[in-house]
Scaffold this active site. Structure first.
Site, PDB file in Angstrom:
ATOM      1  N   ASP A  31       0.855  -1.184   0.000  1.00 27.05           N
ATOM      2  CA  ASP A  31       0.000   0.000   0.000  1.00 27.05           C
ATOM      3  C   ASP A  31       0.900   1.247   0.000  1.00 27.05           C
ATOM      4  O   ASP A  31       1.694   1.427   0.931  1.00 27.05           O
ATOM      5  CB  ASP A  31      -0.878  -0.033   1.270  1.00 27.05           C
ATOM      6  CG  ASP A  31      -1.791   1.177   1.372  1.00 27.05           C
ATOM      7  OD1 ASP A  31      -1.716   2.065   0.501  1.00 27.05           O
ATOM      8  OD2 ASP A  31      -2.579   1.214   2.345  1.00 27.05           O
ATOM      9  N   GLU A  83      30.090   5.194   5.767  1.00 24.86           N
ATOM     10  CA  GLU A  83      29.905   3.767   6.032  1.00 24.86           C
ATOM     11  C   GLU A  83      29.804   3.029   4.704  1.00 24.86           C
ATOM     12  O   GLU A  83      29.296   1.918   4.629  1.00 24.86           O
ATOM     13  CB  GLU A  83      28.691   3.514   6.923  1.00 24.86           C
ATOM     14  CG  GLU A  83      27.386   4.069   6.422  1.00 24.86           C
ATOM     15  CD  GLU A  83      26.275   3.891   7.437  1.00 24.86           C
ATOM     16  OE1 GLU A  83      25.869   2.749   7.649  1.00 24.86           O
ATOM     17  OE2 GLU A  83      25.819   4.899   7.999  1.00 24.86           O
ATOM     18  N   CYS A 115      26.123   5.949  10.736  1.00 22.29           N
ATOM     19  CA  CYS A 115      25.757   7.328  10.357  1.00 22.29           C
ATOM     20  C   CYS A 115      26.391   8.381  11.259  1.00 22.29           C
ATOM     21  O   CYS A 115      26.325   9.576  10.970  1.00 22.29           O
ATOM     22  CB  CYS A 115      24.237   7.483  10.359  1.00 22.29           C
ATOM     23  SG  CYS A 115      23.428   6.271   9.330  1.00 22.29           S
ATOM     24  N   THR A 158      13.661   3.148   2.304  1.00 17.72           N
ATOM     25  CA  THR A 158      14.424   4.166   3.037  1.00 17.72           C
ATOM     26  C   THR A 158      15.821   4.349   2.428  1.00 17.72           C
ATOM     27  O   THR A 158      16.705   4.943   3.044  1.00 17.72           O
ATOM     28  CB  THR A 158      14.563   3.813   4.540  1.00 17.72           C
ATOM     29  OG1 THR A 158      15.452   2.685   4.677  1.00 17.72           O
ATOM     30  CG2 THR A 158      13.227   3.464   5.169  1.00 17.72           C
ATOM     31  N   SER A 208      16.311  -1.030  15.860  1.00 21.03           N
ATOM     32  CA  SER A 208      17.101   0.174  15.539  1.00 21.03           C
ATOM     33  C   SER A 208      16.339   1.438  15.921  1.00 21.03           C
ATOM     34  O   SER A 208      16.932   2.426  16.369  1.00 21.03           O
ATOM     35  CB  SER A 208      17.514   0.192  14.059  1.00 21.03           C
ATOM     36  OG  SER A 208      16.424   0.503  13.206  1.00 21.03           O
ATOM     37  N   HIS A 240      19.135  13.129  12.853  1.00 17.25           N
ATOM     38  CA  HIS A 240      19.540  12.170  11.816  1.00 17.25           C
ATOM     39  C   HIS A 240      18.228  11.601  11.252  1.00 17.25           C
ATOM     40  O   HIS A 240      17.347  11.200  12.010  1.00 17.25           O
ATOM     41  CB  HIS A 240      20.406  11.057  12.415  1.00 17.25           C
ATOM     42  CG  HIS A 240      20.552   9.893  11.483  1.00 17.25           C
ATOM     43  ND1 HIS A 240      21.098  10.033  10.238  1.00 17.25           N
ATOM     44  CD2 HIS A 240      20.172   8.592  11.586  1.00 17.25           C
ATOM     45  CE1 HIS A 240      21.080   8.869   9.621  1.00 17.25           C
ATOM     46  NE2 HIS A 240      20.513   7.969  10.417  1.00 17.25           N
ATOM     47  N   LYS A 249       9.218  10.791  15.180  1.00 20.03           N
ATOM     48  CA  LYS A 249       9.249   9.995  16.421  1.00 20.03           C
ATOM     49  C   LYS A 249      10.233  10.621  17.413  1.00 20.03           C
ATOM     50  O   LYS A 249       9.978  10.675  18.614  1.00 20.03           O
ATOM     51  CB  LYS A 249       9.681   8.556  16.126  1.00 20.03           C
ATOM     52  CG  LYS A 249       8.643   7.693  15.395  1.00 20.03           C
ATOM     53  CD  LYS A 249       9.274   6.321  15.096  1.00 20.03           C
ATOM     54  CE  LYS A 249       8.450   5.480  14.145  1.00 20.03           C
ATOM     55  NZ  LYS A 249       7.231   4.924  14.742  1.00 20.03           N
ATOM     56  N   ASN A 291      17.596   8.284   2.714  1.00 19.64           N
ATOM     57  CA  ASN A 291      18.664   8.272   3.721  1.00 19.64           C
ATOM     58  C   ASN A 291      20.018   8.513   3.058  1.00 19.64           C
ATOM     59  O   ASN A 291      20.373   7.841   2.087  1.00 19.64           O
ATOM     60  CB  ASN A 291      18.671   6.915   4.449  1.00 19.64           C
ATOM     61  CG  ASN A 291      19.444   6.967   5.759  1.00 19.64           C
ATOM     62  OD1 ASN A 291      20.107   7.953   6.058  1.00 19.64           O
ATOM     63  ND2 ASN A 291      19.341   5.904   6.541  1.00 19.64           N
ATOM     64  N   SER A 324      24.135   3.696  14.056  1.00 14.99           N
ATOM     65  CA  SER A 324      23.808   2.362  14.565  1.00 14.99           C
ATOM     66  C   SER A 324      25.070   1.669  15.049  1.00 14.99           C
ATOM     67  O   SER A 324      26.178   1.958  14.610  1.00 14.99           O
ATOM     68  CB  SER A 324      23.145   1.527  13.465  1.00 14.99           C
ATOM     69  OG  SER A 324      21.857   2.023  13.214  1.00 14.99           O
TER      70      SER A 324
HETATM   71  N1  CAA Z   1      -0.919   3.112   5.637  1.00 18.01           N
HETATM   72  C1  CAA Z   1      -0.343   4.013   6.459  1.00 18.01           C
HETATM   73  N2  CAA Z   1       0.633   3.684   7.340  1.00 18.01           N
HETATM   74  C2  CAA Z   1       1.042   2.402   7.382  1.00 18.01           C
HETATM   75  C3  CAA Z   1       0.476   1.411   6.539  1.00 18.01           C
HETATM   76  C4  CAA Z   1      -0.550   1.813   5.636  1.00 18.01           C
HETATM   77  N3  CAA Z   1      -1.131   0.942   4.815  1.00 18.01           N
HETATM   78  N4  CAA Z   1       1.081   0.244   6.805  1.00 18.01           N
HETATM   79  C5  CAA Z   1       1.989   0.484   7.787  1.00 18.01           C
HETATM   80  N5  CAA Z   1       1.957   1.779   8.129  1.00 18.01           N
HETATM   81  C6  CAA Z   1       2.775   2.469   9.121  1.00 18.01           C
HETATM   82  C7  CAA Z   1       2.992   1.668  10.392  1.00 18.01           C
HETATM   83  O1  CAA Z   1       1.942   1.870  11.314  1.00 18.01           O
HETATM   84  C8  CAA Z   1       4.312   2.266  10.863  1.00 18.01           C
HETATM   85  O2  CAA Z   1       4.104   3.526  11.445  1.00 18.01           O
HETATM   86  P1  CAA Z   1       4.496   3.746  13.004  1.00 18.01           P
HETATM   87  O3  CAA Z   1       5.956   3.421  13.123  1.00 18.01           O
HETATM   88  O4  CAA Z   1       4.201   5.180  13.236  1.00 18.01           O
HETATM   89  O5  CAA Z   1       3.647   2.793  13.786  1.00 18.01           O
HETATM   90  C9  CAA Z   1       5.067   2.554   9.566  1.00 18.01           C
HETATM   91  O6  CAA Z   1       4.075   2.595   8.543  1.00 18.01           O
HETATM   92  C10 CAA Z   1       6.064   1.473   9.203  1.00 18.01           C
HETATM   93  O7  CAA Z   1       5.394   0.253   9.251  1.00 18.01           O
HETATM   94  P2  CAA Z   1       6.121  -1.044   9.828  1.00 18.01           P
HETATM   95  O8  CAA Z   1       6.747  -0.722  11.149  1.00 18.01           O
HETATM   96  O9  CAA Z   1       5.202  -2.187   9.772  1.00 18.01           O
HETATM   97  O10 CAA Z   1       7.232  -1.169   8.692  1.00 18.01           O
HETATM   98  P3  CAA Z   1       8.342  -2.243   8.487  1.00 18.01           P
HETATM   99  O11 CAA Z   1       8.538  -3.079   9.694  1.00 18.01           O
HETATM  100  O12 CAA Z   1       8.081  -2.961   7.219  1.00 18.01           O
HETATM  101  O13 CAA Z   1       9.653  -1.342   8.243  1.00 18.01           O
HETATM  102  C11 CAA Z   1      11.384  -0.025   9.220  1.00 18.01           C
HETATM  103  C12 CAA Z   1       9.901  -0.113   8.895  1.00 18.01           C
HETATM  104  C13 CAA Z   1      11.717  -1.010  10.320  1.00 18.01           C
HETATM  105  C14 CAA Z   1      11.714   1.393   9.681  1.00 18.01           C
HETATM  106  C15 CAA Z   1      12.193  -0.352   7.941  1.00 18.01           C
HETATM  107  O14 CAA Z   1      11.930   0.606   6.953  1.00 18.01           O
HETATM  108  C16 CAA Z   1      13.681  -0.442   8.161  1.00 18.01           C
HETATM  109  O15 CAA Z   1      14.212  -1.448   8.584  1.00 18.01           O
HETATM  110  N6  CAA Z   1      14.412   0.640   7.827  1.00 18.01           N
HETATM  111  C17 CAA Z   1      15.863   0.692   7.936  1.00 18.01           C
HETATM  112  C18 CAA Z   1      16.324   0.877   9.361  1.00 18.01           C
HETATM  113  C19 CAA Z   1      16.100   2.264   9.881  1.00 18.01           C
HETATM  114  O16 CAA Z   1      15.978   3.222   9.123  1.00 18.01           O
HETATM  115  N7  CAA Z   1      16.097   2.426  11.215  1.00 18.01           N
HETATM  116  C20 CAA Z   1      15.945   3.745  11.816  1.00 18.01           C
HETATM  117  C21 CAA Z   1      16.716   3.880  13.122  1.00 18.01           C
HETATM  118  S1  CAA Z   1      18.420   3.371  12.875  1.00 18.01           S
HETATM  119  C22 CAA Z   1      19.158   4.727  12.127  1.00 18.01           C
HETATM  120  O17 CAA Z   1      18.648   5.807  12.155  1.00 18.01           O
HETATM  121  C23 CAA Z   1      20.482   4.507  11.383  1.00 18.01           C
HETATM  122  C24 CAA Z   1      20.203   4.451   9.918  1.00 18.01           C
HETATM  123  O18 CAA Z   1      20.303   5.470   9.237  1.00 18.01           O
HETATM  124  C25 CAA Z   1      19.852   3.163   9.313  1.00 18.01           C
END
Ligand code: CAA
Length: 428
Positions: A31, A83, A115, A158, A208, A240, A249, A291, A324
């Site tokens: 979606d 990185e 990062c 991302t 993370s 970041h 958040k 990112n 991280s």
């Molecule tokens: N409509 C609207 N919103 C929706 C939706 C829909 N149909 N389906 C899901 N969502 C929302 C969820 O509710 C969630 O929002 P909240 O967090 O506010 O609850 C959001 O979309 C994401 O959904 P999920 O958590 O289910 O998504 P996911 O598990 O598939 O992946 C993620 C999300 C874990 C961030 C993933 O993108 C990821 O692994 N990203 C890379 C890691 C990352 O960026 N980590 C951030 C902190 S670490 C850091 O900052 C270092 C770095 O640069 C990597």
């Protein structure tokens, strides 16, 4: 001559191609609202094979030197925060030093902690400049990265790429860090990593997010305690930004901490209006680029300084850097009084306005071509010569176990004649 040290110049490089997250969501059978509203993104920058961490770093730095009329002989330190290292021994800083034609009387090395590597580089450069009795000497700090995750993985929407170059010296007319004790945080965690044999990162995504927020809380509280600054002192709160919703958040966490310390009579204005005022303006660029890992925080600074919406001169920023693994820091600083003079020189507005959209098959092809080039097969940049923004050097590919770089115009000429037989092996 001013006695403080800080940023004298700032310049960015962003790849020319972008992929709409709506397009990616459709291709992935997800979606689109999840990527657009759940993660807060809109587009992600997609590099061509010619745009690797080295060529993007050189490009950002070369533009800085040209646009700000920097004397190369005054640069005696180059630190690259990254990185996306291209070699286990030779730093990207060595390539940058060579391609820019800097003096041999210069140190050059990389700093790595996911990062946070860019902030580590900045801190080292500031400490070096403070200790250096030669006030005309400058440090060049560059953040350069390609954020790549496996296709169809949760991290894929991302992704992103880009480079930010900063000149550090004794005439910090652009941005000065506040001189408060440092608020840093290190905790070994397995939230995100990239083994040396992989081109794309691995991540425990939800862990993370928790690690990011814990580090933010710890460093923010320490920064307030050590600086005596209050919420109202920060005109903008920058983060970041792995994806824009993460900054939201983070903002919610700080708002919650702040609100919990106040009596009802001193309650903050509503969260949404505070977020729109103090953080959202700096996130527009991240929704466009994705990112950029080490460069992410400094891309916020670049975008804020070049935004035509408001006068940012003299404003105080709170900044959160997270890497991280993990290492983090909260710090603050002040934009210089002559901020309007930097608009256009930083280059972010122009870079964004000159981009072109690609479709999903092209994204897949570019990604595959970059991966092939990185595995060591010769790669043809000629095919992509009109599709990147590089002006100074391009990555040609790997020959005899060595990375080959050259002028952008030459890249097309040198590789087009020798590609005929390589095409089949070079592309799946
Ligand atoms: N409509 C609207 N919103 C929706 C939706 C829909 N149909 N389906 C899901 N969502 C929302 C969820 O509710 C969630 O929002 P909240 O967090 O506010 O609850 C959001 O979309 C994401 O959904 P999920 O958590 O289910 O998504 P996911 O598990 O598939 O992946 C993620 C999300 C874990 C961030 C993933 O993108 C990821 O692994 N990203 C890379 C890691 C990352 O960026 N980590 C951030 C902190 S670490 C850091 O900052 C270092 C770095 O640069 C990597």
């Amino acid at each position: 001559m001013k006695s403080s040290v800080g940023l004298e110049a700032l310049s960015v490089y962003v790849p020319r191609h972008f992929l709409e997250l709506k397009t990616l969501a459709q291709a992935n059978g997800v979606d689109p609202a999840k990527y657009l509203f759940g993660l807060g993104g809109r587009r992600i920058a997609i590099p061509t094979p010619a745009e690797d961490a080295v060529s993007m770093a050189v490009e950002a730095a070369a533009r800085l030197i040209e646009n700000y009329d920097v004397q190369k002989s005054n640069i005696s330190l180059v630190i690259v925060g990254t990185e996306s290292g291209v070699d286990a021994a030779k730093p990207i800083a060595a390539y940058v030093h060579g391609h820019l034609g800097l003096s041999n009387h210069c140190r050059a090395f990389d700093t790595t902690h996911a990062c946070y590597g860019g902030t580590a580089a900045l801190r080292m450069a500031l400490a070096w400049a403070t200790a250096n009795p030669r006030l005309d000497q400058k440090a060049l700090v560059i953040c350069t990265d390609i954020a790549r995750y496996d296709m169809l993985s949760p991290g894929e929407p991302t992704q992103g790429a880009g480079a930010v170059a900063m000149l550090i010296g004794h005439e910090p007319e652009l941005f000065t860090l506040d001189p408060y004790p440092e608020s840093v945080y290190t905790r070994e965690v397995m939230d995100f990593w990239r083994p040396q044999y992989r081109q794309s990162a691995l991540v425990h995504g939800h862990l993370s997010i928790d690690c990011y927020l814990s580090a933010l809380e710890s460093t923010y509280r320490a920064h307030l305690a050590q600086s005596g600054l209050r919420w109202e002192d920060f005109d903008y709160l920058l983060f970041h930004v792995p994806f824009p919703k993460m900054a939201y958040k983070g903002f919610c966490k700080l708002y919650e901490i702040e609100q919990s310390q106040r009596s009802p009579a001193r309650a903050l204005p509503p969260l949404e209006s505070e977020f729109q005022k103090r953080t959202q303006p700096a996130l527009v660029v991240h929704a466009e680029v994705g990112n950029s890992y080490t460069g992410s925080l400094y891309l916020s600074l670049a975008s804020l300084m070049e935004s035509g919406d408001s006068d940012v001169a003299g404003l105080r920023l709170g900044l959160f850097s997270y890497g991280s693994g993990s290492c983090a820091e909260y710090f603050s600083g002040q934009i210089g009084a002559d901020a309007a003079a930097w608009r256009g020189k930083i280059g972010i507005s122009r870079a964004l306005s000159e981009r072109v959209e690609i479709d999903h098959p092209t994204y897949r092809d570019l990604r595959r071509a970059s991966e092939v080039a990185l595995r060591g097969a010769p790669e043809d940049v000629a095919e992509h010569r009109s599709t990147h923004n590089l002006k100074h050097i391009a990555f040609y590919g790997i020959r005899d176990d060595q990375r080959v770089y050259g002028p952008v115009s030459e890249a097309a000429r040198l590789t087009s004649g020798e590609r005929t037989n390589e095409k089949t092996s070079g592309r799946a």
